[in-house]
Design a protein around this motif. Structure first.
Motif, short mmCIF file in Angstrom:
data_model
loop_
_atom_site.label_atom_id
_atom_site.label_comp_id
_atom_site.label_asym_id
_atom_site.label_seq_id
_atom_site.Cartn_x
_atom_site.Cartn_y
_atom_site.Cartn_z
N VAL A 32 0.86 -1.19 0.00
CA VAL A 32 0.00 0.00 0.00
C VAL A 32 0.89 1.23 0.00
N LYS A 33 0.73 2.04 -1.04
CA LYS A 33 1.51 3.29 -1.10
C LYS A 33 0.63 4.45 -0.64
N PHE A 34 1.10 5.12 0.41
CA PHE A 34 0.34 6.24 0.99
C PHE A 34 0.99 7.52 0.48
N GLY A 35 0.35 8.15 -0.50
CA GLY A 35 0.91 9.35 -1.11
C GLY A 35 0.81 10.55 -0.18
N GLY A 36 1.78 11.43 -0.29
CA GLY A 36 1.79 12.64 0.54
C GLY A 36 0.53 13.46 0.35
N ASN A 37 -0.04 13.42 -0.84
CA ASN A 37 -1.26 14.18 -1.11
C ASN A 37 -2.50 13.54 -0.51
N ALA A 38 -2.38 12.26 -0.13
CA ALA A 38 -3.52 11.59 0.51
C ALA A 38 -3.50 11.79 2.03
N LEU A 216 -2.55 5.05 -3.03
CA LEU A 216 -3.52 6.03 -2.51
C LEU A 216 -3.08 7.43 -2.88
N THR A 217 -3.95 8.17 -3.53
CA THR A 217 -3.57 9.52 -3.93
C THR A 217 -4.73 10.50 -3.69
N ASN A 218 -4.69 11.63 -4.37
CA ASN A 218 -5.71 12.66 -4.10
C ASN A 218 -6.64 12.87 -5.28
N THR A 219 -6.84 11.83 -6.09
CA THR A 219 -7.88 11.89 -7.12
C THR A 219 -8.65 10.58 -7.04
N PRO A 220 -9.87 10.54 -7.61
CA PRO A 220 -10.64 9.29 -7.54
C PRO A 220 -9.96 8.14 -8.26
N GLY A 221 -8.93 8.44 -9.04
CA GLY A 221 -8.21 7.42 -9.81
C GLY A 221 -7.62 8.11 -11.02
N LEU A 222 -7.44 7.36 -12.09
CA LEU A 222 -6.97 7.97 -13.33
C LEU A 222 -8.18 8.57 -14.06
N LEU A 223 -8.08 9.84 -14.40
CA LEU A 223 -9.22 10.53 -15.02
C LEU A 223 -8.91 10.86 -16.47
N ASP A 224 -9.97 10.88 -17.31
CA ASP A 224 -9.76 11.32 -18.69
C ASP A 224 -9.85 12.84 -18.75
N GLY A 245 -1.23 13.83 -23.43
CA GLY A 245 -1.10 14.75 -22.29
C GLY A 245 -2.17 14.57 -21.22
N THR A 246 -3.06 13.58 -21.38
CA THR A 246 -4.09 13.35 -20.35
C THR A 246 -3.44 12.90 -19.05
N ILE A 247 -2.40 12.08 -19.17
CA ILE A 247 -1.67 11.66 -17.97
C ILE A 247 -0.39 12.50 -17.91
N HIS A 248 -0.22 13.23 -16.81
CA HIS A 248 0.96 14.08 -16.70
C HIS A 248 1.36 14.18 -15.22
N GLY A 249 2.43 14.90 -14.99
CA GLY A 249 2.87 15.21 -13.61
C GLY A 249 2.99 13.97 -12.75
N GLY A 250 2.46 14.08 -11.52
CA GLY A 250 2.60 13.00 -10.54
C GLY A 250 1.90 11.71 -10.94
N MET A 251 0.97 11.79 -11.91
CA MET A 251 0.29 10.56 -12.33
C MET A 251 1.18 9.70 -13.23
N LEU A 252 2.22 10.34 -13.83
CA LEU A 252 3.09 9.59 -14.74
C LEU A 252 3.83 8.43 -14.04
N PRO A 253 4.59 8.72 -12.97
CA PRO A 253 5.26 7.59 -12.30
C PRO A 253 4.27 6.58 -11.74
N LYS A 254 3.11 7.07 -11.30
CA LYS A 254 2.12 6.18 -10.71
C LYS A 254 1.65 5.14 -11.72
N ILE A 255 1.26 5.62 -12.87
CA ILE A 255 0.68 4.73 -13.88
C ILE A 255 1.77 3.83 -14.48
N1 LIG Z 1 -5.07 11.79 -15.91
C1 LIG Z 1 -4.95 12.11 -14.63
N2 LIG Z 1 -5.87 11.67 -13.72
C2 LIG Z 1 -5.75 11.99 -12.41
N3 LIG Z 1 -4.75 12.76 -11.90
C3 LIG Z 1 -3.80 13.22 -12.74
C4 LIG Z 1 -3.85 12.91 -14.14
N4 LIG Z 1 -2.77 13.49 -14.75
C5 LIG Z 1 -2.10 14.16 -13.79
N5 LIG Z 1 -2.69 14.00 -12.57
C6 LIG Z 1 -2.19 14.59 -11.34
O1 LIG Z 1 -1.53 13.61 -10.56
C7 LIG Z 1 -1.71 13.96 -9.18
C8 LIG Z 1 -1.37 12.79 -8.28
O2 LIG Z 1 0.03 12.61 -8.22
P1 LIG Z 1 0.90 13.23 -7.01
O3 LIG Z 1 0.59 14.68 -6.89
O4 LIG Z 1 2.31 12.84 -7.21
O5 LIG Z 1 0.25 12.52 -5.76
P2 LIG Z 1 0.84 11.57 -4.61
O6 LIG Z 1 1.40 12.47 -3.56
O7 LIG Z 1 -0.37 10.83 -4.13
O8 LIG Z 1 1.87 10.65 -5.23
C9 LIG Z 1 -3.15 14.41 -9.15
O9 LIG Z 1 -3.44 15.23 -8.04
C10 LIG Z 1 -3.28 15.19 -10.46
O10 LIG Z 1 -2.98 16.54 -10.27
#
Ligand SMILES: Nc1ncnc2c1ncn2[C@@H]1O[C@H](COP(=O)(O)OP(=O)(O)O)[C@@H](O)[C@H]1O
Ligand SMILES: CC(=O)N[C@@H](CCC(=O)OP(=O)(O)O)C(=O)O
Length: 300
Positions: A32-38, A216-224, A245-255
């Motif tokens: 279980v990964k507890f993200g800082g944003n959660a 565990l993060t701060n969105t309901p999951g991966l969003l379109d 570009g739908t997946i970017h930032g912190g969601m990239l390493p997660k996915i």
């Molecule tokens: N397609 C996407 N769906 C959901 N979140 C996304 C998406 N693309 C980028 N994000 C961003 O990724 C963030 C989660 O990653 P991150 O901030 O690193 O959180 P954590 O601290 O949980 O690892 C979301 O808050 C959102 O801003």
């Protein structure tokens, strides 16, 4: 926790519903990964800790990996340093690395350990340095299309996982302990490396042959792009979403780590909303689960 009176019949119903899941995951490792944003408020942190303790008590092997990006950012801001990310990775100079080690290995790790212990668990906090758990190598970002050859791709003391020796985790797991791991590794040069917590969680899930990886993060999951929840994704669909570009930032390493984990034997990976009370239990003990599911191929 709630003080609302509960219908005893409902309690009995919920417990019997949970039985098949308890049987299924007994003796299995769940990372279980507890993200800082959660980690947004105390009530949520307590509900997370209770979920982890309950998992251990019913015979699962929970392994907690935590992040703490926002918490690092706050301390950096206090010393007048701005956070900079490239592809979801913090640019980490030597001074930043000291702060990362203090915040992740100290403050955040010990807070989670105490939360779990406060709920009756026996958590042991580690960084990847303890027991030689995580060897790191310097992460070099690949040059992207259109990027100038002069552009610096060196993001400092950022690592990727080169090797995991999970014997210390196995030892804790086989006893009554719950490992709580901060994402810091050690390089061949003896230096500390800042590793994105999603990468550590994914790699540990793979090495520990985990049944599930729950992020565990701060969105309901991966969003379109319209904000709708996506689930049941395969690698090519994910690549399309990264390219457009739908997946970017912190969601990239997660996915990326979720995909890699399921391709390497973890049965399923889940990106779920840590802002929902008892999110982990909802994922584990309901048929539909919550958030975004990424499933590996069935064993033949
Ligand atoms: N397609 C996407 N769906 C959901 N979140 C996304 C998406 N693309 C980028 N994000 C961003 O990724 C963030 C989660 O990653 P991150 O901030 O690193 O959180 P954590 O601290 O949980 O690892 C979301 O808050 C959102 O801003
Ligand atoms: C290289 C890198 O980016 N490391 C992360 C480590 C913490 C982390 O991953 O925290 P979250 O899970 O809360 O994002 C960082 O410095 O923020």
């Amino acid at each position: 926790m709630t003080d609302t009176p509960t219908d005893p019949a409902l309690v009995a119903h919920v417990l019997t519903e949970a039985l098949p899941y308890i049987r299924r995951f007994q003796g299995k490792t769940i990372v279980v990964k507890f993200g800082g944003n959660a980690m947004v408020d105390d009530a949520l942190k307590h509900s997370f800790a209770r979920d982890i303790v309950l998992m251990k008590l019913v015979g699962f092997n929970p392994v907690v990996v935590h992040g703490g990006g926002p918490q690092i950012g706050k301390l950096l801001a206090r010393i007048g340093k701005e956070s900079r990310f490239i592809e979801g990775m913090r640019v980490t100079d030597d001074e930043t690395m000291d702060v990362v080690e203090m915040v992740l290995g100290g403050l955040v790790n010990k807070e989670i350990v105490q939360l779990i212990n406060g709920q009756g668990g026996r958590a042991v906090g580690l960084t990847g340095k303890d027991g030689g758990l995580i060897r790191a190598r310097k992460l070099v970002l690949p040059r992207r299309e259109g990027q100038s050859p002069d552009e610096d791709l060196d993001i400092g003391q950022v690592g990727e996982v080169a090797h995991v020796d999970a014997s210390v985790v196995d030892m804790l797991d086989s006893g009554e302990f719950i490992p709580v791991i901060a994402p810091i590794g050690v390089g061949d040069d003896g230096r500390s490396y800042n590793i994105n917590a999603d990468l550590v969680a994914g790699k540990l899930a793979e090495v520990l042959k985990a049944e599930k990886l729950i992020l565990l993060t701060n969105t309901p999951g991966l969003l379109d792009s319209e904000g709708r929840l996506l689930t049941g994704l395969d690698a090519s669909r994910v690549q399309d979403l990264i390219n457009d570009g739908t997946i970017h930032g912190g969601m990239l390493p997660k996915i990326r780590c979720a995909l890699e984990a399921v391709e390497r034997g973890v049965r399923s990976a889940h990106i779920i909303d840590g802002r929902v009370t008892h999110a982990v239990l909802l994922e584990l003990f309901t048929d539909s689960g919550v958030g975004t599911l990424i499933r590996g191929s069935e064993p033949s």
